[in-house]
Design a protein around this motif. Structure first.
Motif, PDB file in Angstrom:
ATOM      1  N   GLY A 163       1.379   1.993  10.576  1.00  0.00           N
ATOM      2  CA  GLY A 163       0.533   2.829  11.419  1.00  0.00           C
ATOM      3  C   GLY A 163       0.293   2.216  12.779  1.00  0.00           C
ATOM      4  O   GLY A 163       0.468   1.011  12.981  1.00  0.00           O
ATOM      5  N   CYS A 187      -6.157  -0.896  10.187  1.00  0.00           N
ATOM      6  CA  CYS A 187      -4.919  -1.068   9.420  1.00  0.00           C
ATOM      7  C   CYS A 187      -5.152  -0.832   7.932  1.00  0.00           C
ATOM      8  O   CYS A 187      -4.318  -0.233   7.244  1.00  0.00           O
ATOM      9  N   LEU A 214       4.725   4.195   2.533  1.00  0.00           N
ATOM     10  CA  LEU A 214       3.982   5.358   3.008  1.00  0.00           C
ATOM     11  C   LEU A 214       4.279   6.599   2.168  1.00  0.00           C
ATOM     12  O   LEU A 214       5.412   6.763   1.691  1.00  0.00           O
ATOM     13  N   VAL A 241      -5.094   2.892   6.548  1.00  0.00           N
ATOM     14  CA  VAL A 241      -3.854   3.663   6.425  1.00  0.00           C
ATOM     15  C   VAL A 241      -3.602   3.974   4.946  1.00  0.00           C
ATOM     16  O   VAL A 241      -3.667   3.086   4.085  1.00  0.00           O
ATOM     17  N   GLU A 246       3.948  11.104   5.489  1.00  0.00           N
ATOM     18  CA  GLU A 246       3.549  10.237   6.598  1.00  0.00           C
ATOM     19  C   GLU A 246       4.726   9.659   7.369  1.00  0.00           C
ATOM     20  O   GLU A 246       4.574   9.152   8.455  1.00  0.00           O
TER      21      GLU A 246
END
Length: 197
Positions: free
Chosen positions: A118, A141, A191, A144, A195
């Motif tokens: 991210g 962070c 992810l 995420v 995403e």
């Protein structure tokens, strides 16, 4: 009265030796002039080089655009020596050692040890201070969303790049978030599929 035991008179100076023949003198002068010209040319070239080094700005490694291979081969390599500012969220990274290093981007189904999960743009009007920025970057962070099937555990470590006070004054507001394995590699993304880019 005659003087008997006087030494014979000696010359005050040694006898003159004959000089080099007349034709050798011009050759010696030509050689000396040639060496002088070579020295002046070399000095001039060195001076021009030094001046150009001061006048020519150093190339910023991040300034060059590293192309992405849209059809990576069996090794999965999309790009090598990719500057961090050219990474895209979801990029999987092989040989990751730190967020500010040049990176090797690979497909997530090939062997890799880190992923850019991210990025965030900070909205502060002024530099919030190094400690506050560290805490905020870490919180961002860790916010995420990670794919629950990715198997995130204690072998993974968060890394992030954030503005320093000097880069803040140059307009830097970016926080980039990475997760990396302490050892080993994986062959999947961290992810959720929605995403990824």
């Amino acid at each position: 009265m005659a003087e008997e035991n006087l030494p014979e008179p000696k010359a005050a100076l040694p006898a003159l030796q004959p000089g080099p023949p007349e034709q050798e003198r011009p050759n010696r002068r030509i050689g000396q002039w040639f060496l002088l010209v070579v020295a002046v040319v070399a000095l001039s070239a060195a001076l021009v080089y030094v001046i150009l080094q001061f006048l020519t700005p150093a190339e910023d490694p991040g300034a060059r655009e590293v192309p992405r291979n849209e059809r990576p081969g069996l090794d999965g390599v999309i790009a090598t020596e990719m500057p961090p500012e050219q990474l895209i969220v979801g990029d999987c990274l092989r040989g990751f050692t730190g967020p500010l290093d040049l990176q090797t981007v690979v497909t997530c189904d090939s062997s890799h040890n880190a992923q850019l999960i991210g990025t965030f743009t900070l909205e502060h009007d002024s530099f919030p201070g190094a400690d506050a920025l560290l805490t905020e970057s870490e919180d961002l962070c860790k916010s995420v969303a990670i794919d629950p099937s990715a198997g995130l555990d204690s072998t993974w470590t968060y890394h992030f790049s954030r503005p320093s006070q000097s880069t803040w004054s140059e307009g830097d507001r970016l926080v980039s978030c990475f997760l990396s394995l302490d050892s080993g590699t994986v062959r999947s993304s961290l992810l959720p599929e929605a995403e990824q880019s």
